[in-house]
Design an enzyme around this catalytic site. Structure first.
Site, short mmCIF file in Angstrom:
data_model
loop_
_atom_site.label_atom_id
_atom_site.label_comp_id
_atom_site.label_asym_id
_atom_site.label_seq_id
_atom_site.Cartn_x
_atom_site.Cartn_y
_atom_site.Cartn_z
N HIS A 38 0.83 -1.21 0.00
CA HIS A 38 0.00 0.00 0.00
C HIS A 38 0.85 1.26 0.00
O HIS A 38 1.99 1.26 0.49
CB HIS A 38 -0.88 0.03 1.25
CG HIS A 38 -2.22 -0.59 1.05
ND1 HIS A 38 -3.40 0.08 1.32
CD2 HIS A 38 -2.58 -1.82 0.61
CE1 HIS A 38 -4.43 -0.71 1.05
NE2 HIS A 38 -3.95 -1.87 0.63
N GLU A 107 -6.32 -0.50 -6.16
CA GLU A 107 -7.31 0.42 -5.62
C GLU A 107 -6.88 1.86 -5.90
O GLU A 107 -5.69 2.18 -5.88
CB GLU A 107 -7.46 0.25 -4.10
CG GLU A 107 -7.88 -1.12 -3.64
CD GLU A 107 -6.68 -1.97 -3.24
OE1 GLU A 107 -5.57 -1.41 -3.08
OE2 GLU A 107 -6.84 -3.19 -3.11
#
Length: 321
Positions: A38, A107
């Site tokens: 991330h 994402e």
């Protein structure tokens, strides 16, 4: 019996602790580890987002037998697929073949940082297919020149390759991604217990290939404290993947979760020290055909108590399952 893994969650844990936790997971007896990749945490309360690939190099050095995998890396925007292939091959060498490259279409939360916008889902799937094809070609060790719809590669070649190609896992949440996983992946990754997606993967050529899932838990001898922590750090997960792929920042996930109650989170996250509750949650995955289930212990400051409980009580119970 499913193999039981441990999740190194970069969004909630300081970088140095991630390495220590990997070594502890190996000592505790977990079968493998996965690591998130991330740029942002899901919500500000989690407070971390270390660069997973730097951590992976340290994990390879700090462990001896533990297999580990990215869960998952997005190769369509923030990373060019040729660069993903190089760093994955290097991890294969450094780990003596213990590394698996988990890939997914990503994402908005993590990919918007390069300032190129966030494509619609069908475009992302086309980008993802192209990226996986490039990575697989580079794993062959040959020179690769590629001109595609989204990516160009000019005479690229990987010089440091492991003895066997790094296995590739493909994350899926529905039909399109399950098709791609069956065609190009060595294993399937699905967070939730979705037997229909597993069945589709199997029918389209994935029969006999591993299926990986993930289950969040909040261990604590105080069940109410566990429920509070799970709500504070995990309330964002109520959104589901169709929403989670689209929101751009932690503040947006926090706004979405304004009406998510502690009991809503506890409905899908076992909270407390009830071994049977975790066993029953894992059984939903094994009944759906999953071969691997990685546990996420919510809260970076609760990892050591969790390891002690897992070694003495939880892992023996899961082995019996």
């Amino acid at each position: 019996m499913a193999e039981i893994g441990y999740t190194l969650m970069c969004e909630q844990t300081p970088a140095r602790q991630l390495v220590d936790d990997a070594a502890a997971a190996e000592r505790t007896g977990f079968d493998y580890a996965v690591i998130s990749d991330h740029y942002f945490p899901w919500v500000e309360e989690q407070g971390h987002a270390a660069y997973a690939w730097s951590v992976l190099g340290a994990v390879a050095n700090a462990t001896e037998r533990l297999p580990f995998m990215t869960y998952v890396t997005c190769p369509i925007m923030r990373y060019h697929p040729a660069v993903v292939a190089q760093k994955a091959a290097t991890m294969g060498v450094l780990s003596d073949g213990r590394f698996t490259l988990g890939l997914g279409a990503g994402e908005n939360l993590n990919e918007h940082v390069i300032g190129e916008g966030w494509p619609p889902v069908n475009t992302r799937h086309r980008m993802f297919r192209e990226a996986v094809q490039i990575i697989k070609e580079l794993f062959s060790g040959d020179y690769v020149t590629y001109q595609g719809e989204f990516y160009n590669v000019d005479s690229a070649k990987l010089y440091d390759l492991p003895e066997r190609p790094v296995p590739i896992g493909i994350a899926a949440s529905g039909g399109q991604s399950a098709d791609l996983a069956a065609e190009l992946g060595d294993l399937l990754i699905i967070n939730e217990p979705l037997p229909e997606v597993v069945d589709q993967f199997t029918a389209l050529g994935g029969s006999g290939k591993p299926v990986y899932g993930q289950l969040a838990i909040a261990y604590d001898t105080d069940a109410e404290a566990a429920k509070e922590r799970a709500h504070r750090l995990w309330r964002w997960s109520a959104a589901g993947w169709k929403v989670m792929a689209e929101l751009p920042g932690p503040v947006n996930f926090a706004a979405y979760a304004d009406y998510v109650r502690p009991e809503d989170v506890a409905a899908s996250v076992p909270c407390g020290d009830d071994v049977d509750a975790v066993v029953e949650a894992v059984k939903k995955y094994t009944d759906a055909g999953y071969t691997h289930v990685a546990l996420v212990q919510i809260g970076h400051d609760q990892q050591q108590p969790f390891f002690g409980w897992a070694e003495k009580e939880l892992l023996p119970a899961l082995r019996r399952l």
